[in-house]
Design a protein around this motif. Sequence first.
Motif, PDB file in Angstrom:
ATOM      1  N   ALA A 148      36.845  14.419  83.765  1.00 30.69           N
ATOM      2  CA  ALA A 148      36.655  14.792  82.360  1.00 30.69           C
ATOM      3  C   ALA A 148      37.976  15.234  81.731  1.00 30.69           C
ATOM      4  CB  ALA A 148      35.613  15.907  82.257  1.00 30.69           C
ATOM      5  N   GLU A 149      38.748  16.029  82.474  1.00 29.22           N
ATOM      6  CA  GLU A 149      40.033  16.487  81.949  1.00 29.22           C
ATOM      7  C   GLU A 149      40.975  15.311  81.693  1.00 29.22           C
ATOM      8  OE1 GLU A 149      40.333  20.941  84.020  1.00 29.22           O
ATOM      9  OE2 GLU A 149      41.310  19.202  84.943  1.00 29.22           O
ATOM     10  N   ASP A 150      40.980  14.343  82.603  1.00 34.61           N
ATOM     11  CA  ASP A 150      41.859  13.182  82.440  1.00 34.61           C
ATOM     12  C   ASP A 150      41.508  12.367  81.200  1.00 34.61           C
ATOM     13  OD1 ASP A 150      43.123  13.957  84.719  1.00 34.61           O
ATOM     14  OD2 ASP A 150      42.239  12.438  86.019  1.00 34.61           O
ATOM     15  N   LEU A 151      40.241  12.418  80.785  1.00 36.85           N
ATOM     16  CA  LEU A 151      39.829  11.704  79.579  1.00 36.85           C
ATOM     17  C   LEU A 151      40.108  12.510  78.309  1.00 36.85           C
ATOM     18  CD1 LEU A 151      36.389  10.330  80.837  1.00 36.85           C
ATOM     19  CD2 LEU A 151      38.407   8.961  80.302  1.00 36.85           C
ATOM     20  N   ILE A 152      39.932  13.832  78.395  1.00 36.79           N
ATOM     21  CA  ILE A 152      40.064  14.670  77.211  1.00 36.79           C
ATOM     22  C   ILE A 152      41.520  14.939  76.861  1.00 36.79           C
ATOM     23  CG2 ILE A 152      39.557  16.967  76.276  1.00 36.79           C
ATOM     24  CD1 ILE A 152      37.024  16.959  78.031  1.00 36.79           C
ATOM     25  N   CYS A 153      42.353  15.163  77.868  1.00 38.97           N
ATOM     26  CA  CYS A 153      43.738  15.592  77.624  1.00 38.97           C
ATOM     27  C   CYS A 153      44.534  14.627  76.738  1.00 38.97           C
ATOM     28  CB  CYS A 153      44.461  15.810  78.957  1.00 38.97           C
ATOM     29  SG  CYS A 153      43.924  17.311  79.814  1.00 38.97           S
ATOM     30  N   PRO A 154      44.511  13.302  76.993  1.00 41.74           N
ATOM     31  CA  PRO A 154      45.290  12.401  76.110  1.00 41.74           C
ATOM     32  C   PRO A 154      44.799  12.372  74.662  1.00 41.74           C
ATOM     33  CG  PRO A 154      44.721  11.311  78.179  1.00 41.74           C
ATOM     34  CD  PRO A 154      43.922  12.567  78.122  1.00 41.74           C
ATOM     35  N   LEU A 155      43.553  12.796  74.426  1.00 40.05           N
ATOM     36  CA  LEU A 155      42.980  12.773  73.077  1.00 40.05           C
ATOM     37  C   LEU A 155      43.097  14.111  72.374  1.00 40.05           C
ATOM     38  CD1 LEU A 155      39.668  10.857  73.951  1.00 40.05           C
ATOM     39  CD2 LEU A 155      41.784   9.886  73.033  1.00 40.05           C
ATOM     40  N   ALA A 156      43.685  15.112  73.043  1.00 35.68           N
ATOM     41  CA  ALA A 156      43.679  16.472  72.518  1.00 35.68           C
ATOM     42  C   ALA A 156      44.632  16.675  71.344  1.00 35.68           C
ATOM     43  CB  ALA A 156      44.027  17.456  73.636  1.00 35.68           C
ATOM     44  N   ARG A 157      45.445  15.673  71.006  1.00 36.29           N
ATOM     45  CA  ARG A 157      46.388  15.831  69.895  1.00 36.29           C
ATOM     46  C   ARG A 157      45.665  16.115  68.580  1.00 36.29           C
ATOM     47  NH1 ARG A 157      51.364  14.203  71.528  1.00 36.29           N
ATOM     48  NH2 ARG A 157      51.458  12.953  73.444  1.00 36.29           N
ATOM     49  N   ASP A 158      44.485  15.567  68.408  1.00 40.18           N
ATOM     50  CA  ASP A 158      43.718  15.768  67.185  1.00 40.18           C
ATOM     51  C   ASP A 158      42.807  16.991  67.258  1.00 40.18           C
ATOM     52  OD1 ASP A 158      44.811  13.420  66.123  1.00 40.18           O
ATOM     53  OD2 ASP A 158      43.267  12.192  67.085  1.00 40.18           O
ATOM     54  N   GLY A 159      42.927  17.746  68.341  1.00 43.02           N
ATOM     55  CA  GLY A 159      42.079  18.925  68.530  1.00 43.02           C
ATOM     56  C   GLY A 159      41.199  18.762  69.749  1.00 43.02           C
ATOM     57  N   VAL A 160      40.998  19.860  70.481  1.00 39.28           N
ATOM     58  CA  VAL A 160      40.216  19.799  71.719  1.00 39.28           C
ATOM     59  C   VAL A 160      38.752  19.482  71.413  1.00 39.28           C
ATOM     60  CG1 VAL A 160      39.423  21.122  73.706  1.00 39.28           C
ATOM     61  CG2 VAL A 160      41.777  21.373  72.914  1.00 39.28           C
ATOM     62  N   LEU A 161      38.211  20.099  70.371  1.00 36.35           N
ATOM     63  CA  LEU A 161      36.807  19.846  70.017  1.00 36.35           C
ATOM     64  C   LEU A 161      36.606  18.384  69.638  1.00 36.35           C
ATOM     65  CD1 LEU A 161      33.949  20.828  69.459  1.00 36.35           C
ATOM     66  CD2 LEU A 161      34.691  21.486  67.154  1.00 36.35           C
ATOM     67  N   VAL A 162      37.520  17.833  68.870  1.00 37.55           N
ATOM     68  CA  VAL A 162      37.437  16.417  68.483  1.00 37.55           C
ATOM     69  C   VAL A 162      37.537  15.523  69.714  1.00 37.55           C
ATOM     70  CG1 VAL A 162      38.563  14.561  67.183  1.00 37.55           C
ATOM     71  CG2 VAL A 162      38.378  16.849  66.186  1.00 37.55           C
ATOM     72  N   ALA A 163      38.435  15.866  70.628  1.00 40.26           N
ATOM     73  CA  ALA A 163      38.613  15.065  71.849  1.00 40.26           C
ATOM     74  C   ALA A 163      37.342  15.075  72.693  1.00 40.26           C
ATOM     75  CB  ALA A 163      39.801  15.601  72.648  1.00 40.26           C
ATOM     76  N   ILE A 164      36.735  16.244  72.840  1.00 38.15           N
ATOM     77  CA  ILE A 164      35.502  16.346  73.639  1.00 38.15           C
ATOM     78  C   ILE A 164      34.382  15.537  72.985  1.00 38.15           C
ATOM     79  CG2 ILE A 164      33.694  17.942  74.420  1.00 38.15           C
ATOM     80  CD1 ILE A 164      35.878  20.022  74.891  1.00 38.15           C
ATOM     81  N   LYS A 165      34.274  15.592  71.673  1.00 34.75           N
ATOM     82  CA  LYS A 165      33.242  14.836  70.975  1.00 34.75           C
ATOM     83  C   LYS A 165      33.448  13.330  71.153  1.00 34.75           C
ATOM     84  CE  LYS A 165      32.098  16.176  66.830  1.00 34.75           C
ATOM     85  NZ  LYS A 165      32.225  16.642  65.423  1.00 34.75           N
ATOM     86  N   LYS A 166      34.690  12.886  71.149  1.00 30.08           N
ATOM     87  CA  LYS A 166      34.964  11.462  71.360  1.00 30.08           C
ATOM     88  C   LYS A 166      34.545  11.021  72.766  1.00 30.08           C
ATOM     89  CE  LYS A 166      38.812  10.842  68.107  1.00 30.08           C
ATOM     90  NZ  LYS A 166      40.274  10.551  67.980  1.00 30.08           N
ATOM     91  N   VAL A 167      34.858  11.853  73.752  1.00 27.52           N
ATOM     92  CA  VAL A 167      34.511  11.513  75.132  1.00 27.52           C
ATOM     93  C   VAL A 167      32.989  11.511  75.321  1.00 27.52           C
ATOM     94  CG1 VAL A 167      34.701  12.269  77.528  1.00 27.52           C
ATOM     95  CG2 VAL A 167      36.702  12.359  76.047  1.00 27.52           C
ATOM     96  N   LEU A 168      32.312  12.398  74.607  1.00 31.27           N
ATOM     97  CA  LEU A 168      30.851  12.487  74.733  1.00 31.27           C
ATOM     98  C   LEU A 168      30.121  11.326  74.061  1.00 31.27           C
ATOM     99  CD1 LEU A 168      30.211  16.316  74.147  1.00 31.27           C
ATOM    100  CD2 LEU A 168      29.927  15.045  76.277  1.00 31.27           C
ATOM    101  N   GLU A 169      30.832  10.518  73.288  1.00 28.97           N
ATOM    102  CA  GLU A 169      30.184   9.391  72.606  1.00 28.97           C
ATOM    103  C   GLU A 169      29.600   8.385  73.593  1.00 28.97           C
ATOM    104  OE1 GLU A 169      33.097   7.772  70.012  1.00 28.97           O
ATOM    105  OE2 GLU A 169      32.993   9.417  68.561  1.00 28.97           O
ATOM    106  N   SER A 170      30.179   8.318  74.787  1.00 29.29           N
ATOM    107  CA  SER A 170      29.653   7.440  75.830  1.00 29.29           C
ATOM    108  C   SER A 170      29.047   8.290  76.948  1.00 29.29           C
ATOM    109  CB  SER A 170      30.755   6.544  76.405  1.00 29.29           C
ATOM    110  OG  SER A 170      30.276   5.785  77.498  1.00 29.29           O
TER     111      SER A 170
END
Length: 325
Positions: A148-170
């Motif tokens: 989960a961290e490996d998926l969220i970390c590269p997307l965290a530039r736009d915010g951690v909450l936004v990154a988590i929501k993107k990962v949760l889409e699938s």
Amino acid sequence: MLFNVGFSIAIGLFLLYVLSKVFDLRFLDDIKTLFSYVIDAIANHNTKKYLERIKKNKIVKTNDNIISKYNRLVENIIFDYNLPLTLEGFNSFISILFAILVLIAVLFLKDITLSALVSISLLVGAITYFTMRSRNLKAAKIESIMDAEDLICPLARDGVLVAIKKVLESDEYINADIRPFFVQFVENCENYGYSFRRAMEILNRQLGPKFDNFAKKAVIFEYNERKGMADIFLDIVEENAALREINARKNRIFKKMNMNFIMKTALIVIFVAYSMTISELRSFLLESTVGRFVLTMTIVAICLSFARCQALQSDIGSLGGDNKW
């Protein structure tokens, strides 16, 4: 011998049932009442002991002795398997199980001392097995957290909450065992009015120490965001890659240790099973004092060897984050 014992017990129970029906003795109701009374007495005793232990732990610092290590081991098992028991309740269950094992072992060994040794060894082996399973579950959880961290970390530039929501889409990105915690985190932030820090603290508590590093950096990033600061999350990806390599080597060592133990145990079990097919050896093992002692020491050696093998693996342990808030 076992057939005779079983047959006698069956006849006795049948006669007891007939007498209770003919004379309306209501043995079953009396047994249920007695059983309920015993359970209530044990529960009340355990509750008092539990409250005394909690009060004592708040006042007195416990020494790191064998009792405290056993208590921590049991509490970890209760927590990992989500058992509806306290430490005192678990000890009561173990005591009852020990008495039952001794009674069963006496039928075979005809010796209280040897039966107690066998029963203790079997209990140690059983607790060790559940501890091993608990450690494997924790290792699997840590692997899921790293994914989960490996998926969220590269997307965290736009915010951690936004990154988590993107990962949760699938549904496939985050393991089903920990996915509900991330879903709850998003709901806490968006629907229940939790601050980001508080929601992250809850998520960190649910996921455990391995998530400490990410949670700490996520809070820092959320409240002190600056240009280029998102790169702090890339360190977590690198740490996870190094941790996976270490765990892979560790697992190969554990696999080899377990395989050696299984092979040695299999040889012993095969030899004992073969001995039982020879009437002279069977009589020696089951009917003579020396033979029963040898059989007892064999069971004790297998159980304690298993416990020692797993203790060595536990000493190495699963690596994870130890950072504190």
